[in-house]
Write a protein that holds these residues in place. Structure first.
Motif, PDB file in Angstrom:
ATOM      1  N   ILE A 123       0.828  -1.205   0.000  1.00 24.68           N
ATOM      2  CA  ILE A 123       0.000   0.000   0.000  1.00 24.68           C
ATOM      3  C   ILE A 123       0.867   1.262   0.000  1.00 24.68           C
ATOM      4  O   ILE A 123       0.452   2.313  -0.501  1.00 24.68           O
ATOM      5  CB  ILE A 123      -0.957  -0.015   1.213  1.00 24.68           C
ATOM      6  N   LEU A 124       2.094   1.175   0.518  1.00 25.93           N
ATOM      7  CA  LEU A 124       2.944   2.357   0.650  1.00 25.93           C
ATOM      8  C   LEU A 124       3.278   3.011  -0.696  1.00 25.93           C
ATOM      9  O   LEU A 124       3.160   4.237  -0.823  1.00 25.93           O
ATOM     10  CB  LEU A 124       4.224   1.999   1.416  1.00 25.93           C
ATOM     11  N   PRO A 125       3.710   2.248  -1.746  1.00 19.04           N
ATOM     12  CA  PRO A 125       3.959   2.903  -3.035  1.00 19.04           C
ATOM     13  C   PRO A 125       2.712   3.542  -3.628  1.00 19.04           C
ATOM     14  O   PRO A 125       2.791   4.580  -4.287  1.00 19.04           O
ATOM     15  CB  PRO A 125       4.468   1.760  -3.922  1.00 19.04           C
ATOM     16  N   LEU A 126       1.555   2.932  -3.377  1.00 22.53           N
ATOM     17  CA  LEU A 126       0.301   3.511  -3.860  1.00 22.53           C
ATOM     18  C   LEU A 126       0.060   4.862  -3.202  1.00 22.53           C
ATOM     19  O   LEU A 126      -0.306   5.840  -3.878  1.00 22.53           O
ATOM     20  CB  LEU A 126      -0.856   2.559  -3.579  1.00 22.53           C
ATOM     21  N   GLY A 277     -17.681  -5.197 -12.138  1.00 20.79           N
ATOM     22  CA  GLY A 277     -17.017  -4.458 -13.199  1.00 20.79           C
ATOM     23  C   GLY A 277     -15.636  -3.977 -12.823  1.00 20.79           C
ATOM     24  O   GLY A 277     -15.105  -3.053 -13.453  1.00 20.79           O
ATOM     25  N   GLY A 278     -15.042  -4.612 -11.807  1.00 17.55           N
ATOM     26  CA  GLY A 278     -13.703  -4.240 -11.382  1.00 17.55           C
ATOM     27  C   GLY A 278     -12.652  -5.109 -12.035  1.00 17.55           C
ATOM     28  O   GLY A 278     -12.774  -5.489 -13.208  1.00 17.55           O
ATOM     29  N   ALA A 279     -11.614  -5.449 -11.295  1.00 18.70           N
ATOM     30  CA  ALA A 279     -10.535  -6.284 -11.828  1.00 18.70           C
ATOM     31  C   ALA A 279      -9.959  -7.124 -10.704  1.00 18.70           C
ATOM     32  O   ALA A 279      -9.973  -6.724  -9.533  1.00 18.70           O
ATOM     33  CB  ALA A 279      -9.442  -5.414 -12.465  1.00 18.70           C
ATOM     34  N   TYR A 280      -9.444  -8.290 -11.078  1.00 19.99           N
ATOM     35  CA  TYR A 280      -8.830  -9.202 -10.111  1.00 19.99           C
ATOM     36  C   TYR A 280      -7.318  -9.226 -10.342  1.00 19.99           C
ATOM     37  O   TYR A 280      -6.849  -9.377 -11.475  1.00 19.99           O
ATOM     38  CB  TYR A 280      -9.410 -10.608 -10.255  1.00 19.99           C
ATOM     39  N   VAL A 281      -6.561  -9.084  -9.259  1.00 25.16           N
ATOM     40  CA  VAL A 281      -5.100  -9.115  -9.332  1.00 25.16           C
ATOM     41  C   VAL A 281      -4.618 -10.362  -8.598  1.00 25.16           C
ATOM     42  O   VAL A 281      -4.649 -10.409  -7.359  1.00 25.16           O
ATOM     43  CB  VAL A 281      -4.475  -7.860  -8.696  1.00 25.16           C
ATOM     44  N   PRO A 282      -4.174 -11.399  -9.299  1.00 23.28           N
ATOM     45  CA  PRO A 282      -3.701 -12.630  -8.647  1.00 23.28           C
ATOM     46  C   PRO A 282      -2.257 -12.473  -8.172  1.00 23.28           C
ATOM     47  O   PRO A 282      -1.332 -13.062  -8.740  1.00 23.28           O
ATOM     48  CB  PRO A 282      -3.834 -13.673  -9.763  1.00 23.28           C
ATOM     49  N   ALA A 283      -2.067 -11.720  -7.118  1.00 22.15           N
ATOM     50  CA  ALA A 283      -0.701 -11.466  -6.642  1.00 22.15           C
ATOM     51  C   ALA A 283      -0.038 -12.754  -6.173  1.00 22.15           C
ATOM     52  O   ALA A 283       1.152 -12.971  -6.381  1.00 22.15           O
ATOM     53  CB  ALA A 283      -0.723 -10.437  -5.511  1.00 22.15           C
ATOM     54  N   GLY A 284      -0.784 -13.630  -5.513  1.00 21.32           N
ATOM     55  CA  GLY A 284      -0.224 -14.887  -5.020  1.00 21.32           C
ATOM     56  C   GLY A 284       0.898 -14.645  -4.039  1.00 21.32           C
ATOM     57  O   GLY A 284       0.735 -13.959  -3.035  1.00 21.32           O
ATOM     58  N   THR A 285       2.058 -15.208  -4.325  1.00 23.11           N
ATOM     59  CA  THR A 285       3.223 -15.027  -3.446  1.00 23.11           C
ATOM     60  C   THR A 285       4.204 -14.003  -4.023  1.00 23.11           C
ATOM     61  O   THR A 285       5.295 -13.848  -3.507  1.00 23.11           O
ATOM     62  CB  THR A 285       3.936 -16.376  -3.246  1.00 23.11           C
ATOM     63  N   ARG A 286       3.792 -13.320  -5.104  1.00 20.73           N
ATOM     64  CA  ARG A 286       4.656 -12.304  -5.700  1.00 20.73           C
ATOM     65  C   ARG A 286       4.404 -10.949  -5.047  1.00 20.73           C
ATOM     66  O   ARG A 286       3.560 -10.821  -4.149  1.00 20.73           O
ATOM     67  CB  ARG A 286       4.401 -12.199  -7.207  1.00 20.73           C
ATOM     68  N   ASP A 287       5.135  -9.954  -5.514  1.00 20.83           N
ATOM     69  CA  ASP A 287       4.910  -8.597  -5.029  1.00 20.83           C
ATOM     70  C   ASP A 287       3.516  -8.133  -5.433  1.00 20.83           C
ATOM     71  O   ASP A 287       3.041  -8.420  -6.541  1.00 20.83           O
ATOM     72  CB  ASP A 287       5.957  -7.640  -5.607  1.00 20.83           C
ATOM     73  N   ILE A 288       2.874  -7.400  -4.549  1.00 29.64           N
ATOM     74  CA  ILE A 288       1.542  -6.863  -4.829  1.00 29.64           C
ATOM     75  C   ILE A 288       1.724  -5.454  -5.376  1.00 29.64           C
ATOM     76  O   ILE A 288       2.021  -4.523  -4.632  1.00 29.64           O
ATOM     77  CB  ILE A 288       0.679  -6.828  -3.553  1.00 29.64           C
ATOM     78  N   GLU A 289       1.553  -5.287  -6.665  1.00 29.92           N
ATOM     79  CA  GLU A 289       1.832  -3.996  -7.296  1.00 29.92           C
ATOM     80  C   GLU A 289       0.559  -3.144  -7.344  1.00 29.92           C
ATOM     81  O   GLU A 289      -0.058  -2.954  -8.392  1.00 29.92           O
ATOM     82  CB  GLU A 289       2.402  -4.219  -8.692  1.00 29.92           C
ATOM     83  N   ASP A 291       0.357   0.071  -7.001  1.00 34.64           N
ATOM     84  CA  ASP A 291       0.562   1.281  -7.787  1.00 34.64           C
ATOM     85  C   ASP A 291       0.343   1.006  -9.276  1.00 34.64           C
ATOM     86  O   ASP A 291      -0.161   1.857 -10.009  1.00 34.64           O
ATOM     87  CB  ASP A 291       1.952   1.860  -7.544  1.00 34.64           C
ATOM     88  N   ARG A 292       0.693  -0.217  -9.710  1.00 40.17           N
ATOM     89  CA  ARG A 292       0.436  -0.578 -11.107  1.00 40.17           C
ATOM     90  C   ARG A 292      -1.052  -0.779 -11.354  1.00 40.17           C
ATOM     91  O   ARG A 292      -1.575  -0.395 -12.407  1.00 40.17           O
ATOM     92  CB  ARG A 292       1.210  -1.847 -11.460  1.00 40.17           C
ATOM     93  N   LEU A 293      -1.748  -1.393 -10.392  1.00 36.56           N
ATOM     94  CA  LEU A 293      -3.199  -1.537 -10.499  1.00 36.56           C
ATOM     95  C   LEU A 293      -3.844  -0.163 -10.642  1.00 36.56           C
ATOM     96  O   LEU A 293      -4.736   0.037 -11.481  1.00 36.56           O
ATOM     97  CB  LEU A 293      -3.749  -2.254  -9.259  1.00 36.56           C
ATOM     98  N   TYR A 294      -3.390   0.783  -9.835  1.00 36.71           N
ATOM     99  CA  TYR A 294      -3.927   2.149  -9.921  1.00 36.71           C
ATOM    100  C   TYR A 294      -3.661   2.744 -11.300  1.00 36.71           C
ATOM    101  O   TYR A 294      -4.550   3.337 -11.918  1.00 36.71           O
ATOM    102  CB  TYR A 294      -3.302   3.020  -8.836  1.00 36.71           C
ATOM    103  N   ILE A 298      -7.328   2.698 -12.665  1.00 36.76           N
ATOM    104  CA  ILE A 298      -8.009   3.768 -11.932  1.00 36.76           C
ATOM    105  C   ILE A 298      -7.575   5.160 -12.363  1.00 36.76           C
ATOM    106  O   ILE A 298      -8.387   6.084 -12.420  1.00 36.76           O
ATOM    107  CB  ILE A 298      -7.790   3.596 -10.410  1.00 36.76           C
ATOM    108  N   ALA A 299      -6.295   5.333 -12.660  1.00 35.07           N
ATOM    109  CA  ALA A 299      -5.749   6.675 -12.893  1.00 35.07           C
ATOM    110  C   ALA A 299      -6.474   7.444 -13.987  1.00 35.07           C
ATOM    111  O   ALA A 299      -6.581   8.671 -13.923  1.00 35.07           O
ATOM    112  CB  ALA A 299      -4.258   6.577 -13.222  1.00 35.07           C
ATOM    113  N   SER A 300      -6.967   6.747 -15.000  1.00 29.56           N
ATOM    114  CA  SER A 300      -7.613   7.424 -16.128  1.00 29.56           C
ATOM    115  C   SER A 300      -9.081   7.743 -15.879  1.00 29.56           C
ATOM    116  O   SER A 300      -9.720   8.400 -16.704  1.00 29.56           O
ATOM    117  CB  SER A 300      -7.492   6.556 -17.389  1.00 29.56           C
ATOM    118  N   LYS A 301      -9.627   7.331 -14.750  1.00 32.47           N
ATOM    119  CA  LYS A 301     -11.045   7.573 -14.467  1.00 32.47           C
ATOM    120  C   LYS A 301     -11.294   9.051 -14.170  1.00 32.47           C
ATOM    121  O   LYS A 301     -10.398   9.792 -13.780  1.00 32.47           O
ATOM    122  CB  LYS A 301     -11.501   6.716 -13.285  1.00 32.47           C
ATOM    123  N   VAL A 302     -12.552   9.442 -14.344  1.00 32.02           N
ATOM    124  CA  VAL A 302     -12.933  10.837 -14.132  1.00 32.02           C
ATOM    125  C   VAL A 302     -12.722  11.228 -12.673  1.00 32.02           C
ATOM    126  O   VAL A 302     -12.915  10.415 -11.758  1.00 32.02           O
ATOM    127  CB  VAL A 302     -14.399  11.064 -14.556  1.00 32.02           C
TER     128      VAL A 302
END
Length: 347
Positions: A123-126, A277-289, A291-294, A298-302
């Motif tokens: 959550i910190l990079p986000l 209407g959202g999105a699923y991020v299968p982070a699993g045991t990897r890094d949870i990105e 900021d990339r999800l955003y 999300i970033a392009s939304k009004v």
């Protein structure tokens, strides 16, 4: 208003200043060719009679005016700025609500140091990205067997971070994992949400104890609220769940004498995201990105205006250079290479 040294916002245009010496070289070449042509046509005495009142000084004045005007126009393109003044800047953003699973299963160590701490770190990079953009409000809901509003929607990121650090299994008063109840609590805890400006990020391993999370997702969908689900943990082998107060006999959570292995539930989280209407991020045991999800979703939304912020800003001064260029070109048009009074007298 404060004054500081000049700053250029579009510095690549400075390369165009090379046009000034190039134009000067063209002028010098043209002057030379004109002298050579005149020398071939007539001698020095005849040239002075053919061109009465001609002034080399006036010609150089006109040349310098044109070259200086070109230089000023190039400098205006670089967007020169100097001086600092207070400006009213509207802050535009969205509402992001983080739903964080703090149940015992999130203490599983299939990611380092465990699922919960990895989620917090992601959550910190986000937050840093949102801080740089400015204008976004953040809220935090921690849940296990019961949901708890840890941070209402706020622009105070320091307070949000403090509440995030404190979130853990002890934050909620009941063990277990009730994702459906947590979603319903979130929808009511924040009052009337504005769905077109709101995003919900659910971070969990997907384990649920019959709280009907898909039904809760449908309720969110009816309110036009999108869920972005992030699955944390190993979905195949799973991992044992350490007990908060381990003993020699019981180090991990057990059920009917057998150690419980917690597995991330991909299918549930995927279906919840699809329902809203959202999105699923299968982070699993990897890094949870996050900021990339955003960035991707999300970033392009009004965005909407949240409030107005008074900030110090550099003052644009390009218009002074445009004005100087126009004045120089006007002088070039007014100045003639020949003195008309001398020309009339010669006639």
């Amino acid at each position: 208003m404060k004054w500081i040294a000049m700053h250029v916002a579009a510095w690549p245009y400075l390369y165009l200043l090379g046009l000034v010496p190039a134009l000067l070289a063209l002028y010098l070449y043209a002057f030379r060719r004109k002298r050579q042509a005149l020398a071939v046509f007539s001698g020095p005495e005849l040239a002075s009679r053919l061109l009465p009142g001609f002034s080399r000084t006036r010609r150089w004045v006109k040349t310098c005016c044109v070259l200086s005007a070109v230089g000023c126009l190039v400098l205006s393109l670089t967007q020169p700025q100097w001086g600092i003044d207070w400006q009213q800047v509207p802050r535009r953003g969205r509402d992001l609500i983080i739903m964080l699973d703090v149940s015992l299963s999130m203490m599983a160590e299939d990611v380092e140091p465990n699922r919960l701490e990895r989620a917090k770190q992601s959550i910190l990079p986000l937050i840093e990205r949102l801080r740089q953009e400015g204008g976004h409000r953040l809220g935090l809901v921690a849940f296990a067997g019961r949901a708890s509003l840890q941070c209402p929607l706020t622009l105070d990121y320091a307070f949000f971070l403090q509440r995030l650090r404190e979130a853990g299994p002890e934050t909620v008063t009941r063990e277990g994992t009730l994702i459906g109840d947590a979603i319903e609590h979130m929808l009511s805890a924040f009052g009337t949400l504005e769905p077109e400006y709101t995003d919900i990020i659910l971070i969990t391993d997907g384990e649920d104890h019959n709280s009907l999370p898909l039904a809760a997702a449908r309720i969110a969908s009816l309110q036009q609220v999108s869920l972005y689900t992030v699955g944390v943990g190993d979905a195949s082998r799973g991992a044992l769940i350490p007990l908060p107060e381990a003993t020699e006999d019981h180090t991990y959570v057990q059920y009917r004498g057998q150690a419980v292995r917690s597995r991330m539930q991909q299918s549930l989280l995927l279906e919840m995201a699809q329902l809203t209407g959202g999105a699923y991020v299968p982070a699993g045991t990897r890094d949870i990105e996050l900021d990339r999800l955003y960035q991707d979703k999300i970033a392009s939304k009004v965005r909407r205006d949240i409030d107005v912020d008074a900030r110090e800003g550099l003052v644009h001064r390009y218009y002074w250079f445009v004005l100087a260029a126009l004045m120089l070109l006007a002088i070039d048009m007014l100045v003639r290479e020949r003195n008309l009074s001398s020309e009339g007298g010669a006639g």
